[in-house]
Design an enzyme around this catalytic site. Structure first.
Site, PDB file in Angstrom:
ATOM      1  NE  ARG A 182     -22.760   9.030  30.638  1.00  0.00           N
ATOM      2  CZ  ARG A 182     -23.997   8.621  30.902  1.00  0.00           C
ATOM      3  NH1 ARG A 182     -24.227   7.335  31.125  1.00  0.00           N
ATOM      4  NH2 ARG A 182     -25.001   9.488  30.939  1.00  0.00           N
ATOM      5  CD  GLU A 228     -22.247   4.380  24.969  1.00  0.00           C
ATOM      6  OE1 GLU A 228     -23.344   4.950  24.784  1.00  0.00           O
ATOM      7  OE2 GLU A 228     -21.877   3.983  26.078  1.00  0.00           O
ATOM      8  CG  ASP A 245     -25.727  -1.098  29.236  1.00  0.00           C
ATOM      9  OD1 ASP A 245     -26.133  -1.801  28.296  1.00  0.00           O
ATOM     10  OD2 ASP A 245     -26.316  -0.071  29.639  1.00  0.00           O
ATOM     11  CG  HIS A 264     -25.740   3.628  27.026  1.00  0.00           C
ATOM     12  ND1 HIS A 264     -24.877   4.694  27.021  1.00  0.00           N
ATOM     13  CD2 HIS A 264     -26.505   3.799  28.142  1.00  0.00           C
ATOM     14  CE1 HIS A 264     -25.112   5.484  28.058  1.00  0.00           C
ATOM     15  NE2 HIS A 264     -26.098   4.958  28.751  1.00  0.00           N
ATOM     16  CB  SER A 282     -28.301  -0.854  32.064  1.00  0.00           C
ATOM     17  OG  SER A 282     -28.016   0.469  32.459  1.00  0.00           O
TER      18      SER A 282
END
Lengths: 326, 326
Positions: free
Chosen positions: A235, A264, A259, A283, A285
């Protein structure tokens, strides 16, 4: 760990906190005739939450549950989130309640492990620079790094961290796994700084909790080797992002890949987009083709357990903020 | 296979075909007092070759040996090339001679296997597009491919092909290895088209010989799946490059990565730089930090065997054009 929960009464209502279009809704055809499906968005969640026996948090990017939960009215007895992390929905009132919280444990393990391997290899083999030189039609031979025999430190000993460690080991990387507490095959937090100091690859796969927030800060980047690379697929808020930018700019570490981010989507004016040696991905992965179907199917499967009054799997320890071992 | 060769007489002369600056010369300090070291470049090779008992082809990008060898005068009894492939030096006159040819078998296996894994994962996880979007500061989530459970076909069953196959298998990819002739664990050439037709990843790690030149042509790209990716880390001339560009443009295959080219360095006006879905790298897959030292040390070690009159390792079958199995 699992916990016994009462089955649903007839006429159970499942409320789905939908993701924003164009993300598709979950495929819940398997629940036809078994539950009433209601949908909510962030705006309507507060009004509909009192109607729900079960809440499916399909929009795992939203913190609406955390904001709405403390308000008045009945609350669902079971909350399932279509994500590994539960940081976006936990609040003291939910933690203190009798409501059971489950997560999508398992769905993301192998995809994320592969993604981390992709990042490690891309950084070792200087692929970003290769693509840059290709754009310039420039033939520039370079020597790259061999990964076999290097050392990784994977922080977070849940199923994702363990899958990452397995994959890195399969590539010949000497890999240490670090969890909250020491157990067989897992180092405790006391070993963290010592392991960071000799790692070529530091991978953050920890859950975001009060204990882990901001754990990768200037001090920890300072402990790492100048040749080390840092990868975060946990996170965003596990990392003090300004400290990472500074560590990269000062060459405290050689490179990084993120990632996940504190906010976000990442704002267009974020300094992270252009930090030296930093690879930014949105984000994704764990999100391999078919992932949404897998998440929907997993909820339907858990619903069957709930319906039959059997113990639920993937039950989150609401105080700790994750599903405890093994 | 190994072969008995006579030891050197006193006053053995080792001629080194040097690479062009800034590439460093080999470290041959280990031969001090044991051999006279002469150096040559492409221009002086013809004049100095008759003086040499042993030739070290340090500039493995040069075809000067192939051009000069047929000329008049004595020829070295042993030629070692600091490369896995011998296509740049073999000519009928060398093949017909008593001269023993050895190669750098072993040095590149693990690095190239890692490089192929890097390419497979980068293509599966859409890393080139991620880097493009990062340059544009654009947050664009995509679904990517899971590699576990996909199928690879590795063409070339020498130590490099076998190392590639081992590494891909370790990542959960079902991998078939294809060689010239069928043997345990290796498919013969008759199986090639059938295996290509169901591979997600086709990796070319074959030696360049008269039998393999241009083997990846329009017909073979046509056999592959539209979702397949093609990777070449062998030699450029194994591929009909125009056919690959056409196959990518027509979406016969989904993407490709070339580390080797029919002419190197790749010309700035080559259409390969911008072919859709093609990743271009400058012949560097095996060249990890310390590789030149390893190549030099390997020659010094072989020289010790030669000096002692022991059978040489890594002896090339000059008719076939590679070191035969296993």
């Amino acid at each position: 760990m699992s916990e016994s929960t009462p089955g649903p009464p007839p006429g159970t209502t499942v409320l789905v906190l939908d993701a924003e279009p164009p993300a598709p809704p979950p495929r819940l055809g398997g629940l036809t005739g078994r539950a009433r499906i209601l949908h909510a968005d962030e705006a309507s969640l507060a009004g509909r939450l009192p109607l729900a026996d079960v809440l499916l948090v399909w929009d795992f990017t939203s913190d609406a549950v955390r904001r709405v939960w403390p308000g008045g009215g009945p609350r669902p007895r079971w909350v399932h989130t279509a994500s590994a992390g539960v940081d976006h929905l936990m609040c003291p009132e939910l933690a203190a309640s009798d409501t059971v919280v489950t997560n999508a444990r398992g769905v993301f393990d192998q995809p994320i492990a592969e993604y981390v391997a992709a990042l490690v290899l891309a950084l070792a083999k200087d692929l970003p620079r290769t693509l840059e030189l290709q754009r310039e039609r420039s033939w520039r031979h370079r020597e790259t790094r061999r990964i076999a025999g290097t050392r990784a430190c994977v922080v977070g000993s849940g199923p994702i961290g363990r899958a990452v460690a397995r994959t890195l080991k399969a590539l010949g990387i000497t890999t240490a796994l670090v969890g909250r507490a020491q157990r067989p095959g897992v180092h405790g937090g006391d070993d963290l700084d010592r392991l960071l100091a000799r790692a070529d690859w530091v991978v953050c796969a920890a859950p975001l909790t009060d204990a882990t927030r901001g754990m990768f800060d200037a001090r920890r980047f300072g402990v790492m080797q100048p040749s080390a690379h840092f990868i975060n697929i946990g996170r965003g808020a596990l990392v003090v992002e300004d400290d990472l930018v500074a560590a990269l700019s000062k060459r405290w570490i050689a490179g990084a890949a993120l990632d996940v981010f504190a906010r976000e989507p990442l704002a267009a004016d974020s300094p992270l987009w252009t930090a030296p040696g930093l690879l930014v991905s949105p984000h994704m992965s764990g999100d391999t083709v078919g992932w949404r179907d897998e998440l929907g199917a997993q909820f339907v499967e858990l619903y069957g357990e709930w319906e039959a009054g059997r113990p639920l799997r993937n039950v989150v320890d609401k105080e700790r903020g994750y599903v405890p071992g093994p």
